[in-house]
Design an enzyme around this catalytic site. Structure first.
Site, PDB file in Angstrom:
ATOM      1  N   ARG A  58     -69.348  -8.676  21.746  1.00 32.38           N
ATOM      2  CA  ARG A  58     -70.009  -7.763  20.822  1.00 32.38           C
ATOM      3  C   ARG A  58     -71.528  -7.933  20.907  1.00 32.38           C
ATOM      4  NH1 ARG A  58     -67.443  -8.617  15.139  1.00 32.38           N
ATOM      5  NH2 ARG A  58     -65.543  -7.825  16.053  1.00 32.38           N
ATOM      6  N   LYS A 165     -53.427 -19.818  23.036  1.00 38.27           N
ATOM      7  CA  LYS A 165     -52.675 -20.121  21.835  1.00 38.27           C
ATOM      8  C   LYS A 165     -53.587 -19.926  20.630  1.00 38.27           C
ATOM      9  CE  LYS A 165     -52.732 -24.224  19.848  1.00 38.27           C
ATOM     10  NZ  LYS A 165     -53.968 -24.846  19.325  1.00 38.27           N
ATOM     11  N   ASP A 194     -51.540 -23.043  27.694  1.00 40.47           N
ATOM     12  CA  ASP A 194     -51.462 -24.234  26.853  1.00 40.47           C
ATOM     13  C   ASP A 194     -52.274 -25.261  27.632  1.00 40.47           C
ATOM     14  OD1 ASP A 194     -50.708 -26.863  25.954  1.00 40.47           O
ATOM     15  OD2 ASP A 194     -49.114 -25.881  24.832  1.00 40.47           O
ATOM     16  N   HIS A 195     -53.471 -25.570  27.167  1.00 37.56           N
ATOM     17  CA  HIS A 195     -54.376 -26.304  28.060  1.00 37.56           C
ATOM     18  C   HIS A 195     -53.854 -27.707  28.400  1.00 37.56           C
ATOM     19  CE1 HIS A 195     -56.081 -28.036  24.337  1.00 37.56           C
ATOM     20  NE2 HIS A 195     -56.553 -29.001  25.098  1.00 37.56           N
ATOM     21  N   LYS A 199     -53.849 -30.509  32.240  1.00 37.16           N
ATOM     22  CA  LYS A 199     -54.417 -31.870  32.315  1.00 37.16           C
ATOM     23  C   LYS A 199     -53.774 -32.612  33.485  1.00 37.16           C
ATOM     24  CE  LYS A 199     -55.359 -32.324  27.358  1.00 37.16           C
ATOM     25  NZ  LYS A 199     -56.753 -32.623  27.115  1.00 37.16           N
ATOM     26  N   GLU A 233     -56.117 -37.646  17.042  1.00 35.32           N
ATOM     27  CA  GLU A 233     -57.503 -37.188  17.175  1.00 35.32           C
ATOM     28  C   GLU A 233     -58.385 -37.926  16.190  1.00 35.32           C
ATOM     29  OE1 GLU A 233     -58.015 -32.968  18.476  1.00 35.32           O
ATOM     30  OE2 GLU A 233     -56.447 -32.731  16.985  1.00 35.32           O
ATOM     31  N   ASP A 252     -50.619 -26.220  14.947  1.00 36.34           N
ATOM     32  CA  ASP A 252     -51.750 -26.374  15.861  1.00 36.34           C
ATOM     33  C   ASP A 252     -51.401 -27.231  17.084  1.00 36.34           C
ATOM     34  OD1 ASP A 252     -54.522 -25.982  16.485  1.00 36.34           O
ATOM     35  OD2 ASP A 252     -54.893 -28.064  15.898  1.00 36.34           O
ATOM     36  N   HIS A 257     -48.639 -27.912  22.354  1.00 31.82           N
ATOM     37  CA  HIS A 257     -48.947 -29.034  23.253  1.00 31.82           C
ATOM     38  C   HIS A 257     -47.846 -30.103  23.251  1.00 31.82           C
ATOM     39  CE1 HIS A 257     -52.711 -27.057  23.203  1.00 31.82           C
ATOM     40  NE2 HIS A 257     -53.223 -27.646  22.143  1.00 31.82           N
ATOM     41  N   LYS A 357     -55.273 -35.405  12.607  1.00 30.01           N
ATOM     42  CA  LYS A 357     -56.734 -35.445  12.697  1.00 30.01           C
ATOM     43  C   LYS A 357     -57.214 -36.646  11.907  1.00 30.01           C
ATOM     44  CE  LYS A 357     -57.664 -30.812  13.987  1.00 30.01           C
ATOM     45  NZ  LYS A 357     -57.910 -30.893  15.425  1.00 30.01           N
TER      46      LYS A 357
END
Ligand code: BG6
Length: 505
Positions: A58, A165, A194-195, A199, A233, A252, A257, A357
């Protein structure tokens, strides 16, 4: 054998136009642009000479401004150094179109792509990367389609769409998104990222399991006591409360994952290394996981929110006091659960998953706990720790196997020791970023590392059985844990049977 066996050469990818929607956003600048730069400039120079990258967003920006922005992204976030000669070549590939939003504006994009293709005498190979909020996905695919930018797979050139995702916020919305995508695209054109699957250490799971003869023989309920998958994390919710407070750890991390890691650990040997066979074998794992009953949710799932605490030398507030979080939020920042894969191989073996987290350390690992020794000989009087194969996904990528060994000396003392492989030390090579691998595979058209529609829906089906119970119960049953710890005590007390405990990843 020290020789490297090259099963597949990294191939030169076909020339294509890569359109990134949301090109001025975080994902593009932190991950996509740096990954494309690395593909172009590190080692094998995998981008074809004529490949162009068209940023769309944008925000009003000139091409020069977009290039400056991209350079900044590479300097800050790439794990490869920026070199001037490479940058010049890469920068020349970058194009930018602002205001591609209304259905009419997509015709400008079409004209630009045709111009690029004519100038380079290119086949119309197009990749559309939707680095956009999930609610925009279907509308954007429709606009791309209605402007005639994509066509069925057998047409001239290829047209592919990459989606990030989360695919949906629950089972119903995920099914609606899949259905919407299938209205315009064939499944072979859809690359759901899905990153974690990009890996390096996750990709190594297949090699470890099926490239060594010792593991497959003992990879089953006869020899494995239980499996622990941890993705912890360090960071709290940070600036992402707007998204996270509506998502939570289960949506999440677990639905995508962690379930992907689980399928790689639990799958049967695929018939071949082809995408269809690997994805089919992974899907069978998900088919063998039953949704939980409400009683099982109570007994097998723990959710919690962090309270104030110290993380990495900083003080984090209570989750409920984080900016953007509803003061009565029922969103979990931690979840631990036990599930079973109900098939012949895994009958009765618990899989424990936990993620959160604001935990004690950033660490993702899969720990395979083998059965304990019989209580004879060395374990007759003292129970000895069982062997554990610990696969470290990140950081300190590698794996270790704990074994019992004799301590040198005239007496007989024994203790566990670690046989350890560290990727970095062993291979002394830069580990490619997940997005490099994934973008490379989109360009070559290999879907092995992507998630298909049934996988998405199967994992949602399980997650939904938990969400339904939580929705009814609001905050009832929500545990807490101080930020900077390994989570609530309930995660061990409630889920783990005697003599079994979470290991520090
Ligand atoms: C994302 C989640 O998919 O993965 C984030 O939305 C999470 O909340 C991130 O932080 C973790 O990825 P990584 O690669 O840092 O382990």
């Amino acid at each position: 054998m020290d020789e490297v066996v090259r099963l597949a050469e990294a191939e030169q990818v076909p020339p294509c136009s890569i359109v990134i929607f949301g090109a001025s956003g975080d994902l593009a600048m932190r991950k996509l642009i740096p990954a494309l730069y690395s593909l172009d400039c590190c080692g094998e120079r995998l981008l074809a000479e004529e490949t162009m990258i068209v940023g769309c967003a944008r925000r009003q920006m000139t091409i020069e401004e977009f290039r400056r922005h991209a350079r900044d992204g590479i300097e800050r976030f790439s794990n490869a150094p920026l070199r001037e000669a490479c940058w010049e070549r890469f920068a020349a590939r970058l194009d930018y179109l602002s205001g591609i939003e209304s259905p009419e504006s997509f015709h400008h994009l079409k004209a630009r792509l045709e111009q690029i293709e004519a100038a380079g005498a290119l086949p119309p190979n197009r990749i559309f990367y939707l680095a956009l909020p999930p609610e925009a996905i279907l509308e954007w695919v429709k606009r791309i389609h209605d402007a005639g930018l994509i066509w069925p797979p057998q047409g001239r050139g290829f047209s592919r769409v990459v989606v990030e995702k989360p695919i949906g916020v629950d089972l119903a919305s995920a099914m609606a998104i899949n259905q919407g995508l299938h209205q315009y695209l064939d499944e072979s054109q859809i690359f759901r990222i899905d990153h974690y699957l990009g890996k390096e250490t996750v990709r190594n799971l297949l090699v470890l399991r099926f490239g060594n003869s010792i593991f497959e023989q003992i990879w089953n309920a006869h020899h494995i006591d239980h499996v622990q998958i941890t993705v912890s994390e360090l960071e709290g919710v940070g600036t992402r409360a707007g998204y996270y407070d509506h998502a939570g750890a289960l949506r999440d991390m677990v639905q995508n994952h962690m379930f992907q890691l689980l399928t790689l650990i639990a799958m049967e040997p695929p018939v071949s290394l082809g995408a269809e066979d690997i994805r089919g074998a992974k899907l069978n794992v998900l088919r063998a996981i039953k949704p939980l009953t409400p009683e099982e949710v109570h007994g097998q799932v723990v959710r919690a929110q962090y309270t104030a605490g110290h993380v990495d030398g900083r003080v984090l507030p209570d989750y409920l006091k984080e900016q953007g979080v509803a003061p009565d939020s029922a969103t979990e920042t931690f979840v631990a659960l036990k599930l079973f894969v109900n098939n012949w191989r895994w009958s009765g073996v618990p899989f424990y998953l936990r993620t959160g987290k604001a935990l004690a350390r950033r660490a993702s690992s899969v720990a395979i706990h083998f059965k304990p020794l019989p209580a004879i000989l060395f374990a007759e009087r003292h129970s000895l720790p069982a062997n554990v194969l610990n696969l470290r996904i990140q950081p300190d990528e590698g794996f270790s196997l704990s074994v019992i060994a004799k301590q040198p000396g005239l007496d007989l003392s024994i203790r566990p020791v670690q046989m350890n492989l560290q990727y970095e030390r062993e291979f002394q090579a830069r580990l490619p970023e997940a997005y490099e691998m994934l973008l490379y595979e989109v360009m070559t058209g290999d879907q092995t590392l992507f998630v298909d529609s049934e996988m998405v829906e199967r994992s949602w089906r399980f997650v939904q059985s938990i969400l339904d119970v939580w929705r009814r119960e609001g905050r009832n049953g929500m545990a807490t844990y101080p930020a900077g710890t390994w989570g609530p005590e309930e995660a061990e007390e409630k889920l783990m049977p005697n003599q079994c405990a979470w290991i520090e990843p």
